[in-house]
Scaffold this active site. Structure first.
Site, mmCIF file in Angstrom:
data_model
loop_
_atom_site.group_PDB
_atom_site.id
_atom_site.type_symbol
_atom_site.label_atom_id
_atom_site.label_comp_id
_atom_site.label_asym_id
_atom_site.label_seq_id
_atom_site.Cartn_x
_atom_site.Cartn_y
_atom_site.Cartn_z
ATOM 1 N N LYS A 37 8.826 23.853 7.449
ATOM 2 C CA LYS A 37 9.702 25.195 7.858
ATOM 3 C C LYS A 37 10.759 25.608 6.767
ATOM 4 C CE LYS A 37 12.197 23.472 11.156
ATOM 5 N NZ LYS A 37 13.626 23.371 10.599
ATOM 6 N N THR A 38 11.658 24.634 6.294
ATOM 7 C CA THR A 38 12.663 25.025 5.376
ATOM 8 C C THR A 38 12.210 25.792 4.295
ATOM 9 O OG1 THR A 38 14.177 23.038 6.450
ATOM 10 C CG2 THR A 38 14.780 24.261 4.170
ATOM 11 N N ASP A 220 16.897 29.369 12.376
ATOM 12 C CA ASP A 220 16.253 28.201 12.232
ATOM 13 C C ASP A 220 16.361 27.589 13.502
ATOM 14 O OD1 ASP A 220 14.738 26.140 11.395
ATOM 15 O OD2 ASP A 220 16.447 25.049 10.117
ATOM 16 N N GLU A 221 15.521 26.556 13.967
ATOM 17 C CA GLU A 221 15.762 25.543 15.274
ATOM 18 C C GLU A 221 15.900 26.479 16.563
ATOM 19 O OE1 GLU A 221 14.781 22.832 14.682
ATOM 20 O OE2 GLU A 221 15.492 22.120 12.974
ATOM 21 N N GLN A 251 10.483 20.200 19.939
ATOM 22 C CA GLN A 251 11.360 19.360 19.470
ATOM 23 C C GLN A 251 12.658 20.010 19.929
ATOM 24 O OE1 GLN A 251 10.939 18.300 15.232
ATOM 25 N NE2 GLN A 251 9.641 19.751 15.125
ATOM 26 N N ARG A 608 9.430 11.376 12.607
ATOM 27 C CA ARG A 608 10.337 11.253 11.523
ATOM 28 C C ARG A 608 9.491 10.197 10.609
ATOM 29 N NH1 ARG A 608 12.172 15.128 11.715
ATOM 30 N NH2 ARG A 608 10.567 15.553 13.449
#
Length: 748
Positions: A37-38, A220-221, A251, A608
């Site tokens: 994503k980043t 983002d997020e 998430q 993770r």
């Protein structure tokens, strides 16, 4: 330009390329865990620049300063000229409120109050209104006010005639809290967002100016946005509708902070012409980990369907291990970590996750016995240390002379003979005259102080005036001046272990200021204080592990990754979490929403892990001093059986308690103050009242004095206030357990 464009796209998969190359119109990028994503966001910022869009027309918002900094570095590495705004919502609003202070009805030198400062104001308001703490616990009252603010509701929303007694008094408390914030020329974290949203609502000219400035907005997020952030995003984006929202409903784990998952689920209703792109290829985890995590999250109803997949082959099966109790669980972890180390893994490759902080203690003891180095991730703790907060309070007072909370903290720090009685008289005088506490220091006689006391308060005020006379210089120099002229540096005294650590913390603060002074942007004291005030829990966390195993909560783990992950305490009541005494609410929708968020939290923890994932549960566990039989978490059944191995070790005898030996990140479990960032001695719970001010600096490892037993060292703190018990080793009487609310204990 063509070659640069090729470099931007070559290592992306097809959905990623589509997201990067989208220019005009609303875009929703549903980015699964570990899907790059980043990379997509930073490449998209660079791609917009290739289309002739000026960097200053681009606004990218994320949720931590650390993430914003990493994003900024990546964008600059791609050759994009500086000028794009990449920051958090709070940082953006803090910056804009200073720019448009007069339009927002603010003074540009306002202070941002942290949670401790906010609680002090709540307590002051409670005392002023004479409201009983039994009905209005400060932390609960503060939480209620925060929730009201995030719903854009003022005190009037609670003060209606048909409201009940509690609501009417909460409205009075809310109003008094707001009055005190205004008197202190201060804003809390919620105010940063709310005041900006109101500014956009009430000033069309400012709104249009910002719409013209920020023509392309990336968030983002997006699943973590709350109602006010939603209003800000859509207020700025309306007109051009160049809004790119990136996130993953699976998430969304901050509902308890006000995050509204509906913002991302209903994006297409807000923008019917939106392009939707799914990033489903996972670059992080093995097939086994993804299969288990996907099976779990599929149980949720409020989500956007995605099929996570990976090209990775091999990898271990997910392990589910049932153990006798928490000590057996901790010993198992130590053995597994040692095995991984022998197999060539670095300690930094491994992490232990838990739902609540209290589960870390037994694990720490087992790691210490085994000589395994570890660290507990508590990034923000540095700025909560007494010596650091003292320096920051001086600096806040220099920047904002109306900041009475900071003034009260340092007026007698270090000791200069201004006692509690003098302080109360000056606070009463300031309240009666409408002036600041610093003003009252200049008028000691009028405040009712004797000649000697008035002379001391006047000297303090003149010292502050002198320090504040030259703030247009590097922050590093201002701090050094404060340390010298206030006597703070000299007050640290002898160079023993405790003061040595304090001096090191001050040195680190100066280093942070020096780095800030070297930046190309605004390097004023106000800008630095703003940056420090907005540090989040994970901003100071260094993800490389530093050669130690990482211990952290599931919430803190979001955004990180480790080759080897252990998730402990997978039991009903812990994961999914249920507060003591809390049962079903008989509101089916509410209960289901809570369960779905807990399931998302478990999903975040599982994803993770890169190579190896182990989930553990104890048959019996001691919680809050009581031994309980624990049922395995329902989530252990919901992960399915595909590439999942179960092992029942619950009949293996629990290891006997043994004497701790030296090892680990610090020498002994009693020396907790030496750890980089230690856990809060009181379990974080919004419904639990914090300890009173006299125990503000009480930590495990600190020195205390008891009226009967004399001086000693705190070994352990248990239970929230007012049941807090301290295990103390007294120099003359040996170990004792003290109930703090019933004892006379002074923190040295």
């Amino acid at each position: 330009m063509g070659e640069w464009l090729l470099d931007l796209l070559t290592d992306l998969n097809e959905p990623q390329r589509q997201a990067v190359r989208h220019v005009d119109g609303p875009l929703l990028v549903l980015a699964g865990a570990g899907s790059g994503k980043t990379r997509v966001i930073t490449r998209r910022v660079a791609y917009l620049a290739t289309r002739g869009i000026a960097p200053w027309h681009i606004l990218a918002i994320t949720f931590t300063n650390k993430a914003a900094g990493e994003m900024r570095q990546r964008v600059e590495a791609l050759g994009v000229a500086r000028g794009a705004t990449l920051c958090t919502f709070h940082a953006l609003c803090a910056r804009l409120l200073r720019e448009f202070a007069s339009e927002a009805g603010l003074q540009s030198n306002y202070t941002i109050y942290d949670r401790d400062d906010q609680l002090k104001l709540v307590k002051q308001a409670l005392a002023h209104l004479d409201l009983p703490k039994s009905n209005f616990r400060p932390s609960s009252a503060h939480g209620a006010i925060s929730r009201m603010k995030n719903e854009m509701k003022g005190p009037d929303a609670l003060s209606t005639a048909d409201g009940n007694f509690h609501e009417r008094n909460l409205a009075k408390l809310y109003a008094e809290y707001e009055r005190r914030l205004t008197a202190n020329n201060a804003l809390d974290f919620d105010d940063l967002l709310i005041r900006m949203a109101r500014l956009l609502r009430d000033r069309p000219d400012v709104l249009q100016q910002l719409r013209d400035r920020y023509r392309y907005i990336l968030i983002d997020e997006y699943q973590d946005t709350n109602h006010v952030q939603y209003l800000l995003a859509h207020g700025l984006a309306m007109g051009r509708e160049n809004l790119c929202a990136t996130g993953d409903p699976d998430q969304s784990i901050y509902g308890w902070r006000g995050a509204n998952i509906r913002n991302i689920l209903e994006f297409e209703e807000d923008y019917p012409n939106a392009t939707v792109i799914r990033l489903e290829e996972n670059y992080r985890s093995t097939k086994a980990i993804l299969a288990a995590a996907s099976s779990l999250i599929a149980r949720n109803r409020k989500r956007k369907h995605k099929d996570l997949w990976t090209r990775r082959d091999g990898g271990e099966n997910v392990r589910v291990v049932r153990l006798a109790d928490e000590r057996a669980e901790a010993q198992y972890l130590a053995e597994r970590i040692a095995e991984q180390r022998e197999a060539g893994r670095s300690y930094a490759d491994m992490a232990v996750f838990y739902r609540v902080n209290s589960l870390s203690r037994v694990v720490e003891e087992a790691l210490l016995r085994s000589g395994i180095p570890y660290r507990v991730a508590r990034g923000v703790e540095f700025y909560n240390r007494k010596e650091v907060k003292d320096v920051l309070a001086y600096l806040k007072l220099l920047a904002n002379p109306a900041d009475d909370v900071s003034c009260a903290r340092v007026i007698n720090e270090p000791a200069r003979g201004i006692g509690a009685t003098s302080l109360k008289r000056m606070q009463a005088h300031a309240f009666a005259t409408g002036g600041s506490l610093l003003d009252a220091c200049r008028a000691g006689a009028e405040a009712g102080l004797g000649k000697a006391a008035a002379g001391k308060t006047l000297a303090f005020a003149r010292m502050i005036d002198g320090l504040a006379a030259d703030l247009d210089r590097p922050v590093e120099k201002i701090i050094e001046d404060v340390l010298d002229r206030t006597g703070l540096e000299k007050s640290l005294g002898a160079d023993d272990e405790e003061t040595s650590q304090a001096r090191s913390n001050i040195d680190e603060l100066i280093s942070a200021a020096a780095q800030f002074d070297g930046a190309d942007e605004d390097t004023s004291l106000a800008a630095w204080l703003q940056q420090v005030s907005l540090v989040s829990d994970t901003d100071r966390f260094d993800g490389d592990g530093g050669g130690a195993v990482t211990l952290m909560t599931l919430h803190a783990a979001k955004g990180l990754e480790f080759p080897v992950v252990f998730m402990i305490g997978c039991e009903e009541g812990l994961l999914p979490f249920q507060r003591g005494g809390e049962g079903l609410s008989f509101d089916r929708e509410k209960d289901e929403a809570k369960m779905e968020e807990e399931r998302r939290l478990a999903f975040v923890g599982m994803t993770r892990a890169k190579d190896d994932l182990t989930l553990t549960a104890a048959t019996v566990r001691m919680l809050r001093g009581q031994t309980n039989v624990q049922a395995a978490s329902r989530f252990l059944h919901e992960i399915g059986e595909d590439r999942v191995e179960e092992e029942d070790r619950s009949l293996i005898a629990t290891p006997a308690r043994s004497k701790r030996r030296r090892g680990g990140f610090y020498a002994d479990a009693e020396e907790r103050t030496g750890i980089e960032a230690m856990a809060d001695p009181f379990e974080v719970d919004e419904d639990v009242e914090p300890a009173p001010p006299e125990y503000e600096y009480l930590t495990e490892g600190c020195r205390v004095r008891h009226s009967r037993f004399g001086e000693g060292k705190v070994l352990r703190l248990r239970q929230p206030w007012p049941q807090t018990r301290a295990d103390i080793f007294f120099d003359e009487y040996g170990p004792k357990t003290i109930v703090l609310s019933m004892a006379n204990v002074e923190v040295l």
